[in-house]
Design a protein around this motif. Structure first.
Motif, PDB file in Angstrom:
ATOM      1  N   PHE A 157       0.831  -1.202   0.000  1.00 26.45           N
ATOM      2  CA  PHE A 157       0.000   0.000   0.000  1.00 26.45           C
ATOM      3  C   PHE A 157       0.869   1.259   0.000  1.00 26.45           C
ATOM      4  CE2 PHE A 157      -2.417   3.238   2.458  1.00 26.45           C
ATOM      5  CZ  PHE A 157      -3.415   3.475   1.524  1.00 26.45           C
ATOM      6  N   ILE A 158       1.853   1.296   0.847  1.00 29.70           N
ATOM      7  CA  ILE A 158       2.755   2.450   0.920  1.00 29.70           C
ATOM      8  C   ILE A 158       3.495   2.627  -0.404  1.00 29.70           C
ATOM      9  CG2 ILE A 158       4.864   3.312   2.037  1.00 29.70           C
ATOM     10  CD1 ILE A 158       3.694   2.061   4.667  1.00 29.70           C
ATOM     11  N   LYS A 159       3.933   1.526  -0.980  1.00 34.01           N
ATOM     12  CA  LYS A 159       4.630   1.586  -2.269  1.00 34.01           C
ATOM     13  C   LYS A 159       3.700   2.122  -3.363  1.00 34.01           C
ATOM     14  CE  LYS A 159       7.954  -1.189  -4.733  1.00 34.01           C
ATOM     15  NZ  LYS A 159       8.607  -2.479  -4.808  1.00 34.01           N
ATOM     16  N   ALA A 160       2.429   1.733  -3.321  1.00 38.86           N
ATOM     17  CA  ALA A 160       1.462   2.222  -4.315  1.00 38.86           C
ATOM     18  C   ALA A 160       1.266   3.730  -4.185  1.00 38.86           C
ATOM     19  CB  ALA A 160       0.136   1.482  -4.160  1.00 38.86           C
ATOM     20  N   ILE A 161       1.204   4.220  -2.956  1.00 38.07           N
ATOM     21  CA  ILE A 161       1.080   5.677  -2.753  1.00 38.07           C
ATOM     22  C   ILE A 161       2.304   6.384  -3.318  1.00 38.07           C
ATOM     23  CG2 ILE A 161       1.062   7.530  -1.038  1.00 38.07           C
ATOM     24  CD1 ILE A 161      -0.619   5.645   0.761  1.00 38.07           C
ATOM     25  N   ASP A 162       3.488   5.896  -2.944  1.00 34.79           N
ATOM     26  CA  ASP A 162       4.728   6.527  -3.403  1.00 34.79           C
ATOM     27  C   ASP A 162       4.915   6.418  -4.911  1.00 34.79           C
ATOM     28  OD1 ASP A 162       5.521   7.490  -0.937  1.00 34.79           O
ATOM     29  OD2 ASP A 162       6.778   5.747  -0.477  1.00 34.79           O
TER      30      ASP A 162
ATOM     31  N   GLY B 193       4.191  12.605  -2.272  1.00 32.28           N
ATOM     32  CA  GLY B 193       4.503  13.881  -1.637  1.00 32.28           C
ATOM     33  C   GLY B 193       3.287  14.609  -1.090  1.00 32.28           C
ATOM     34  N   ARG B 194       2.104  14.091  -1.387  1.00 29.73           N
ATOM     35  CA  ARG B 194       0.866  14.733  -0.914  1.00 29.73           C
ATOM     36  C   ARG B 194       0.159  13.898   0.141  1.00 29.73           C
ATOM     37  NH1 ARG B 194      -2.800  15.913  -5.746  1.00 29.73           N
ATOM     38  NH2 ARG B 194      -3.783  17.358  -4.300  1.00 29.73           N
ATOM     39  N   ILE B 195       0.558  12.638   0.261  1.00 29.07           N
ATOM     40  CA  ILE B 195      -0.015  11.718   1.250  1.00 29.07           C
ATOM     41  C   ILE B 195       1.129  11.185   2.102  1.00 29.07           C
ATOM     42  CG2 ILE B 195      -1.232   9.532   1.612  1.00 29.07           C
ATOM     43  CD1 ILE B 195      -3.063  11.510   0.251  1.00 29.07           C
ATOM     44  N   GLY B 196       1.019  11.329   3.406  1.00 28.17           N
ATOM     45  CA  GLY B 196       1.973  10.735   4.328  1.00 28.17           C
ATOM     46  C   GLY B 196       1.288   9.562   5.030  1.00 28.17           C
ATOM     47  N   TYR B 197       2.013   8.470   5.223  1.00 29.35           N
ATOM     48  CA  TYR B 197       1.395   7.293   5.839  1.00 29.35           C
ATOM     49  C   TYR B 197       2.425   6.548   6.662  1.00 29.35           C
ATOM     50  CZ  TYR B 197      -2.185   3.695   6.151  1.00 29.35           C
ATOM     51  OH  TYR B 197      -3.165   2.844   6.614  1.00 29.35           O
ATOM     52  N   ARG B 198       2.111   6.353   7.938  1.00 30.04           N
ATOM     53  CA  ARG B 198       2.983   5.612   8.854  1.00 30.04           C
ATOM     54  C   ARG B 198       2.141   4.584   9.581  1.00 30.04           C
ATOM     55  NH1 ARG B 198       5.080  11.026   9.775  1.00 30.04           N
ATOM     56  NH2 ARG B 198       7.259  11.047   9.185  1.00 30.04           N
ATOM     57  N   VAL B 199       2.717   3.424   9.824  1.00 36.70           N
ATOM     58  CA  VAL B 199       2.009   2.374  10.544  1.00 36.70           C
ATOM     59  C   VAL B 199       2.857   1.969  11.739  1.00 36.70           C
ATOM     60  CG1 VAL B 199       0.996   0.068  10.413  1.00 36.70           C
ATOM     61  CG2 VAL B 199       0.935   1.566   8.412  1.00 36.70           C
ATOM     62  N   LEU B 200       2.218   1.956  12.903  1.00 33.42           N
ATOM     63  CA  LEU B 200       2.878   1.559  14.135  1.00 33.42           C
ATOM     64  C   LEU B 200       2.082   0.438  14.784  1.00 33.42           C
ATOM     65  CD1 LEU B 200       2.650   4.936  13.971  1.00 33.42           C
ATOM     66  CD2 LEU B 200       4.436   4.640  15.658  1.00 33.42           C
TER      67      LEU B 200
ATOM     68  N   TYR C  71      -2.793  -1.836  16.383  1.00 32.94           N
ATOM     69  CA  TYR C  71      -2.118  -1.086  15.325  1.00 32.94           C
ATOM     70  C   TYR C  71      -2.631   0.342  15.296  1.00 32.94           C
ATOM     71  CZ  TYR C  71       0.031  -5.173  13.155  1.00 32.94           C
ATOM     72  OH  TYR C  71       0.806  -6.278  12.907  1.00 32.94           O
ATOM     73  N   PHE C  72      -1.742   1.239  14.869  1.00 30.08           N
ATOM     74  CA  PHE C  72      -2.048   2.661  14.744  1.00 30.08           C
ATOM     75  C   PHE C  72      -1.480   3.132  13.414  1.00 30.08           C
ATOM     76  CE2 PHE C  72      -1.082   1.379  19.037  1.00 30.08           C
ATOM     77  CZ  PHE C  72      -2.218   1.750  19.728  1.00 30.08           C
ATOM     78  N   HIS C  73      -2.322   3.621  12.549  1.00 33.85           N
ATOM     79  CA  HIS C  73      -1.886   4.161  11.271  1.00 33.85           C
ATOM     80  C   HIS C  73      -2.058   5.673  11.345  1.00 33.85           C
ATOM     81  CE1 HIS C  73      -2.557   0.223   8.885  1.00 33.85           C
ATOM     82  NE2 HIS C  73      -2.674  -0.040  10.175  1.00 33.85           N
ATOM     83  N   LEU C  74      -1.023   6.404  10.988  1.00 35.09           N
ATOM     84  CA  LEU C  74      -1.079   7.860  10.965  1.00 35.09           C
ATOM     85  C   LEU C  74      -1.025   8.304   9.517  1.00 35.09           C
ATOM     86  CD1 LEU C  74       1.464   8.632  13.825  1.00 35.09           C
ATOM     87  CD2 LEU C  74      -1.035   8.528  13.968  1.00 35.09           C
ATOM     88  N   ALA C  75      -2.102   8.912   9.070  1.00 33.47           N
ATOM     89  CA  ALA C  75      -2.204   9.368   7.689  1.00 33.47           C
ATOM     90  C   ALA C  75      -2.273  10.889   7.660  1.00 33.47           C
ATOM     91  CB  ALA C  75      -3.452   8.783   7.034  1.00 33.47           C
TER      92      ALA C  75
END
Length: 100
Positions: free
Chosen positions: A25-30, A37-44, A52-56
């Motif tokens: 998913f992250i690779k598809a965004i990038d 550069g317009r969407i930030g996505y982190r998964v913890l 799980y905690f996803h920060l978008a």
């Protein structure tokens, strides 16, 4: 900039397969020229349990709508519901402070 936290407890499947799906998913965004550069996505993940905690982050409404229109987003959203047993919480959040 708008920020969101997605929270759930992992209940179905294997963590290895889920982590691979997150990576795709992250690779598809990038790899999407309109989103990069317009969407930030982190998964913890809580180290001691299956929470799980996803920060978008989205730069603007247009970026959010573009992401939501992508087939890979819809598939990932559905997979998130499945691994969470249908219990996913999405909350808008505000950054109060951060380091440089």
């Amino acid at each position: 900039m708008k920020h969101f936290m997605i929270r759930y407890e992992f209940k179905n499947g294997t963590t290895e397969a889920w982590h691979q799906e997150i990576g795709r998913f992250i690779k598809a965004i990038d790899g999407d020229p309109e989103l990069k550069g317009r969407i930030g996505y982190r998964v913890l993940k809580n180290r001691d349990d299956g929470n799980y905690f996803h920060l978008a982050s989205v730069t603007d409404e247009a970026a959010q709508k573009a992401l939501q229109s992508r087939d890979f987003f819809k598939a990932y959203q559905e997979m998130t519901r499945k691994v969470a047993g249908g219990e996913v919480t999405v909350a808008p959040i505000e950054w109060i402070g951060q380091t440089a």
